[in-house]
Write an enzyme that holds these catalytic residues in place. Structure first.
Site, PDB file in Angstrom:
ATOM      1  N   ASP A 189       0.627  -1.225   0.157  1.00 29.48           N
ATOM      2  CA  ASP A 189       0.091   0.091  -0.018  1.00 29.48           C
ATOM      3  C   ASP A 189       1.092   1.214  -0.074  1.00 29.48           C
ATOM      4  O   ASP A 189       2.156   0.970  -0.196  1.00 29.48           O
ATOM      5  CB  ASP A 189      -1.000  -0.128   1.089  1.00 29.48           C
ATOM      6  CG  ASP A 189      -2.367   0.640   0.706  1.00 29.48           C
ATOM      7  OD1 ASP A 189      -2.334   1.388  -0.029  1.00 29.48           O
ATOM      8  OD2 ASP A 189      -3.363   0.415   1.314  1.00 29.48           O
ATOM      9  N   HIS A 190       0.391   2.274   0.140  1.00 29.50           N
ATOM     10  CA  HIS A 190       0.789   3.734  -0.052  1.00 29.50           C
ATOM     11  C   HIS A 190       2.072   4.020   0.948  1.00 29.50           C
ATOM     12  O   HIS A 190       1.916   3.420   2.037  1.00 29.50           O
ATOM     13  CB  HIS A 190      -0.289   4.823   0.044  1.00 29.50           C
ATOM     14  CG  HIS A 190      -0.691   4.854   1.384  1.00 29.50           C
ATOM     15  ND1 HIS A 190      -0.236   5.326   2.611  1.00 29.50           N
ATOM     16  CD2 HIS A 190      -1.828   4.184   1.844  1.00 29.50           C
ATOM     17  CE1 HIS A 190      -1.179   5.322   3.434  1.00 29.50           C
ATOM     18  NE2 HIS A 190      -1.971   4.490   3.306  1.00 29.50           N
TER      19      HIS A 190
END
Length: 193
Positions: free
Chosen positions: A128-129
């Site tokens: 994820d980010h």
């Protein structure tokens, strides 16, 4: 010229990805005499010698320590490794890559993430980010890495592991398959060395 180093299972997956990308390798190499002069998808397996210095190398080794040694040995000789991103992988904006990064089929890498040299994001893994994954780390199939995670150098994150957000994992950590990581893994507390 493209040359895949290794001719085992990971190399087979890479060759398939390269063919999907219309980047057919010129040949593969392997030190195992039983594999030499055979082929993968019609691409010949040779001895690992006489590779032109300007060839684009692709690290076809999945085993972490061997993968690292191959990368370091060939890099020390002046070779360069090129990355592979399977066409079914999803890589969003502002992802920074080191040399030789591989993102396999069905993997997702979200924005503002850094992937160091020789990092492998394997099949169906999700990063994820705002993550930072340092050099030579192998994220195995089906791993979920939530946002803001920092993973050190030369780590192995086993298949199906989940790492919750904002966790830090020390260099050289080995996390077994199916783990759920809810707290930092510091140098004195590596899961397995």
């Amino acid at each position: 010229m493209r040359v895949v180093i290794g001719a085992g299972g990971h190399a087979k997956v890479l060759v398939t990805a390269l063919l999907c990308l219309h980047h057919k390798p010129d040949f593969l190499t392997d030190t195992d005499p039983a594999l030499q002069m055979s082929n993968i998808h019609g691409i010949l397996i040779n001895k690992p010698e006489n590779i032109p210095l300007d060839a684009k190398l692709i690290n076809g080794i999945g085993h972490l320590k061997t993968r690292i040694n191959i990368y370091k040995d060939f890099s020390a000789q002046g070779y360069k490794f090129t990355g592979v991103i399977h066409p079914s992988a999803v890589v969003t904006g502002q992802v920074e890559f080191g040399d030789g990064v591989q993102i396999m089929a069905g993997a997702v890498v979200q924005s503002h993430t850094y992937l160091g040299n020789n990092v492998l994001i394997n099949t169906r893994a999700s990063v994820d980010h705002d993550c930072y994954i340092d050099d030579h780390t192998h994220i195995a199939p089906g791993v979920i890495v939530c946002g803001g995670v920092k993973i050190g150098k030369e780590c192995f994150i086993g298949a199906g592991t989940t790492i919750i957000q904002n966790i830090s994992i020390a260099d050289n950590s080995f996390i077994p398959a199916g783990s759920i990581i809810t707290e930092d893994i510091c140098p004195s507390k590596k899961v397995i060395n």
